[in-house]
Design a protein around this motif. Sequence first.
Motif, PDB file in Angstrom:
ATOM      1  N   SER A   6       0.788  -1.291  -0.113  1.00 26.57           N
ATOM      2  CA  SER A   6      -0.067   0.049  -0.039  1.00 26.57           C
ATOM      3  C   SER A   6       0.788   1.067  -0.053  1.00 26.57           C
ATOM      4  O   SER A   6       2.143   1.258   0.510  1.00 26.57           O
ATOM      5  N   LEU A   7       0.392   2.346  -0.335  1.00 27.61           N
ATOM      6  CA  LEU A   7       1.106   3.464  -0.485  1.00 27.61           C
ATOM      7  C   LEU A   7       1.188   4.197   1.057  1.00 27.61           C
ATOM      8  O   LEU A   7       2.191   4.641   1.313  1.00 27.61           O
ATOM      9  N   SER A   8       0.145   3.625   1.788  1.00 25.82           N
ATOM     10  CA  SER A   8       0.467   4.281   3.150  1.00 25.82           C
ATOM     11  C   SER A   8       1.920   3.391   3.790  1.00 25.82           C
ATOM     12  O   SER A   8       2.741   4.128   4.433  1.00 25.82           O
ATOM     13  N   LEU A   9       1.954   2.148   3.609  1.00 29.71           N
ATOM     14  CA  LEU A   9       3.088   1.453   3.908  1.00 29.71           C
ATOM     15  C   LEU A   9       4.528   2.090   3.423  1.00 29.71           C
ATOM     16  O   LEU A   9       5.555   2.393   4.071  1.00 29.71           O
ATOM     17  N   ALA A  10       4.568   2.325   2.045  1.00 25.95           N
ATOM     18  CA  ALA A  10       5.663   2.919   1.451  1.00 25.95           C
ATOM     19  C   ALA A  10       5.915   4.286   1.921  1.00 25.95           C
ATOM     20  O   ALA A  10       7.004   4.601   2.362  1.00 25.95           O
ATOM     21  N   ILE A  11       4.850   5.070   2.322  1.00 21.16           N
ATOM     22  CA  ILE A  11       5.323   6.369   3.054  1.00 21.16           C
ATOM     23  C   ILE A  11       5.781   6.225   4.245  1.00 21.16           C
ATOM     24  O   ILE A  11       6.652   6.888   5.014  1.00 21.16           O
ATOM     25  N   GLY A  12       5.198   5.156   5.203  1.00 23.14           N
ATOM     26  CA  GLY A  12       5.612   4.649   6.635  1.00 23.14           C
ATOM     27  C   GLY A  12       7.040   4.587   6.423  1.00 23.14           C
ATOM     28  O   GLY A  12       7.812   4.897   7.287  1.00 23.14           O
ATOM     29  N   GLU A  13       7.619   3.726   5.343  1.00 27.12           N
ATOM     30  CA  GLU A  13       8.743   3.464   5.338  1.00 27.12           C
ATOM     31  C   GLU A  13       9.782   4.565   5.178  1.00 27.12           C
ATOM     32  O   GLU A  13      10.525   4.799   5.713  1.00 27.12           O
ATOM     33  N   ALA A  14       9.487   5.511   4.264  1.00 29.49           N
ATOM     34  CA  ALA A  14      10.075   6.675   3.955  1.00 29.49           C
ATOM     35  C   ALA A  14      10.337   7.564   5.216  1.00 29.49           C
ATOM     36  O   ALA A  14      11.282   8.191   5.370  1.00 29.49           O
ATOM     37  N   VAL A  15       9.138   7.627   5.827  1.00 28.21           N
ATOM     38  CA  VAL A  15       9.239   8.639   7.117  1.00 28.21           C
ATOM     39  C   VAL A  15      10.069   7.816   8.284  1.00 28.21           C
ATOM     40  O   VAL A  15      11.008   8.461   8.581  1.00 28.21           O
ATOM     41  N   GLU A  16      10.275   6.628   8.392  1.00 26.65           N
ATOM     42  CA  GLU A  16      10.984   6.000   9.331  1.00 26.65           C
ATOM     43  C   GLU A  16      12.366   6.122   8.771  1.00 26.65           C
ATOM     44  O   GLU A  16      13.392   6.678   9.574  1.00 26.65           O
ATOM     45  N   TYR A  17      12.733   5.974   7.556  1.00 29.04           N
ATOM     46  CA  TYR A  17      14.120   6.092   6.908  1.00 29.04           C
ATOM     47  C   TYR A  17      14.480   7.426   7.313  1.00 29.04           C
ATOM     48  O   TYR A  17      15.675   7.787   7.458  1.00 29.04           O
ATOM     49  N   ALA A  18      13.775   8.284   6.857  1.00 27.52           N
ATOM     50  CA  ALA A  18      14.402   9.849   6.864  1.00 27.52           C
ATOM     51  C   ALA A  18      14.592  10.235   8.308  1.00 27.52           C
ATOM     52  O   ALA A  18      15.470  11.038   8.504  1.00 27.52           O
ATOM     53  N   SER A  19      13.761   9.877   9.280  1.00 28.82           N
ATOM     54  CA  SER A  19      13.957  10.103  10.767  1.00 28.82           C
ATOM     55  C   SER A  19      15.265   9.610  11.164  1.00 28.82           C
ATOM     56  O   SER A  19      15.792  10.407  12.220  1.00 28.82           O
ATOM     57  N   ARG A  20      15.876   8.647  10.585  1.00 28.23           N
ATOM     58  CA  ARG A  20      17.200   8.087  11.259  1.00 28.23           C
ATOM     59  C   ARG A  20      18.253   8.119  10.314  1.00 28.23           C
ATOM     60  O   ARG A  20      19.311   7.999  10.501  1.00 28.23           O
ATOM     61  N   THR A  21      18.289   9.193   9.013  1.00 33.31           N
ATOM     62  CA  THR A  21      19.040   9.356   8.283  1.00 33.31           C
ATOM     63  C   THR A  21      19.858  10.980   8.282  1.00 33.31           C
ATOM     64  O   THR A  21      18.780  11.866   8.141  1.00 33.31           O
ATOM     65  N   GLU A  22      20.852  11.042   8.619  1.00 35.69           N
ATOM     66  CA  GLU A  22      21.222  12.542   8.861  1.00 35.69           C
ATOM     67  C   GLU A  22      21.223  13.386   7.585  1.00 35.69           C
ATOM     68  O   GLU A  22      21.584  12.837   6.396  1.00 35.69           O
ATOM     69  N   GLY A  23      20.923  14.689   7.780  1.00 33.79           N
ATOM     70  CA  GLY A  23      20.620  15.474   6.603  1.00 33.79           C
ATOM     71  C   GLY A  23      19.524  15.087   5.643  1.00 33.79           C
ATOM     72  O   GLY A  23      19.496  15.750   4.416  1.00 33.79           O
ATOM     73  N   ALA A  24      18.692  14.237   6.079  1.00 29.21           N
ATOM     74  CA  ALA A  24      17.643  13.789   4.876  1.00 29.21           C
ATOM     75  C   ALA A  24      16.392  14.396   5.626  1.00 29.21           C
ATOM     76  O   ALA A  24      15.991  14.617   7.090  1.00 29.21           O
ATOM     77  N   ALA A  25      15.324  14.563   5.061  1.00 28.79           N
ATOM     78  CA  ALA A  25      13.848  15.015   5.180  1.00 28.79           C
ATOM     79  C   ALA A  25      12.953  14.116   4.332  1.00 28.79           C
ATOM     80  O   ALA A  25      13.115  13.742   3.323  1.00 28.79           O
ATOM     81  N   PHE A  26      11.892  13.770   4.882  1.00 24.94           N
ATOM     82  CA  PHE A  26      10.756  13.247   4.207  1.00 24.94           C
ATOM     83  C   PHE A  26       9.843  14.351   3.491  1.00 24.94           C
ATOM     84  O   PHE A  26       9.711  15.364   4.054  1.00 24.94           O
ATOM     85  N   CYS A  27       9.635  13.683   2.275  1.00 18.80           N
ATOM     86  CA  CYS A  27       8.689  14.614   1.464  1.00 18.80           C
ATOM     87  C   CYS A  27       7.595  14.185   0.912  1.00 18.80           C
ATOM     88  O   CYS A  27       7.691  12.681   0.533  1.00 18.80           O
ATOM     89  N   ILE A  28       6.683  14.601   0.686  1.00 15.55           N
ATOM     90  CA  ILE A  28       5.274  13.981   0.147  1.00 15.55           C
ATOM     91  C   ILE A  28       4.628  14.890  -0.927  1.00 15.55           C
ATOM     92  O   ILE A  28       4.732  16.159  -0.935  1.00 15.55           O
ATOM     93  N   GLY A  29       3.979  14.409  -1.821  1.00 13.99           N
ATOM     94  CA  GLY A  29       3.593  14.811  -3.108  1.00 13.99           C
ATOM     95  C   GLY A  29       2.296  15.129  -3.416  1.00 13.99           C
ATOM     96  O   GLY A  29       1.869  15.861  -4.203  1.00 13.99           O
ATOM     97  N   SER A  30       1.202  14.681  -2.442  1.00 11.50           N
ATOM     98  CA  SER A  30      -0.172  14.599  -2.904  1.00 11.50           C
ATOM     99  C   SER A  30      -1.041  15.471  -1.910  1.00 11.50           C
ATOM    100  O   SER A  30      -1.729  16.474  -2.368  1.00 11.50           O
ATOM    101  N   GLY A  31      -1.199  15.123  -0.679  1.00 11.97           N
ATOM    102  CA  GLY A  31      -2.149  15.341   0.100  1.00 11.97           C
ATOM    103  C   GLY A  31      -2.156  16.534   0.812  1.00 11.97           C
ATOM    104  O   GLY A  31      -2.861  17.157   1.464  1.00 11.97           O
TER     105      GLY A  31
END
Length: 455
Positions: free
Chosen positions: A193-218
Amino acid sequence: MSGVALPTRWRGVLPHLDGHLPPDRTPPVAPGGGHDVQVNLPMELVRQSVRRQEFWDIPAEVADAYRAFRPTPLWRATAFERAVGARVPVYVKYEGGNISGSHKLNTALAQAYYYARAGVRELVTGTGAGQWGTALAAACALFGIRCTVFMVGTSLRRKPYRGTLMRTLGATVHASPSGLTEVARQSEAGVNSLSLAIGEAVEYASRTEGAAFCIGSGETYSILHQSVIGLEAGDQLAALDAGVDAVVGCVGAGSNFGGIALPFFAAASAAGTRPPLLVAAESSTTPKLTRGTYAYDRTDATGTGPLEAMYTIGSSYPIPDSHSAGLRFHGAAKVLSAMRHEDQIAATAVGQVEALEAGRRFTRAEMVLPAPESGHALAAAARLAGAGTESSSGRVRAERGVLVCVSGHGYLDLGAYQQLLDGELTEEGPDEGALRRAVADLPRVGQPVGAGGRS
């Protein structure tokens, strides 16, 4: 058609709503604790989300990037009208003629610009059908920052060349669910699901230095950036001396529909006139606006971000597989949900067979291959221009003309069209019991904090 100027300002709808959007809520803490995700949102995007300001200057660097593909074409689709038996004109606004193949590039360029100015070195996102991931990869390449994309695994397997294009643009691409995040390891087997893909991106960004989560629709700011679609369309219709009384776009979370429709709402509000009928065409497998509940729900599978007021079928609802990929998101954008609650927009659900059949007819008539998501909008437009359609506002039909946004091309979706031509496509409607269970405990908008859906 050409001959209209590129807009110099985005147009927001917030000043034309009766009140402020419902504020987000902090989610309850899960047993065992957990940590909040910190979203490094540039202040300009924050301001664009909350300030009741109507016009926003498009930065020069973003406008320069827009000029490579904007203004986008608008034409009267007379051959499509004949193919579907339309009684009134159907005008098409086409957003598929850029590197990403969709409207998503409009906000990707703006967001990459603002994040780069804020010092972010890597943007991380989730994507369903891949248009958003491709758009962000292109924007990151243009503004010199890294890009990591988690793409819904079933979509990536069906459309591997989406991944190839993203990697060609310099992005790192992971199929979701991946083995890289805790949220994926805890997900149910087989969930895509897109919800899970977004969730993975959120988690990955939160623990990666210099990174930010970014979303394109809602998000409200992404819908603001997409207003260039409707602004151009209004000028192009005026140049044709044409009028419409219905505007249609497909809806995942809502940026495409918001981009084509809300500038017409804002213009009518400012002039004190009645706006066209604004019709959101959604997938029958993910019917949040037609059969969902106006409640506070999470936007991704981590559950660590704020709860947003949205029309939702529940973030835990197992969405049936279909070729509506980019529409397979459980909730609608907060601004669209608020407008739906006030009956300022209508909605209709379309099945994948009808959507792809509309896309096939459009291809043969207009020589443009639309994405399956856009096929949902074309099917809804054909209904409106013909005998009418059952929508959330009752049975309606256009009397003067219909404007429809074809949000992207379908050249990487030919597998879906092949299944249509081979007679292999089926419809799988939502499970009524699962729908009820997925929203049962969500707090309804207007309820006090702590009140659940069963109260």
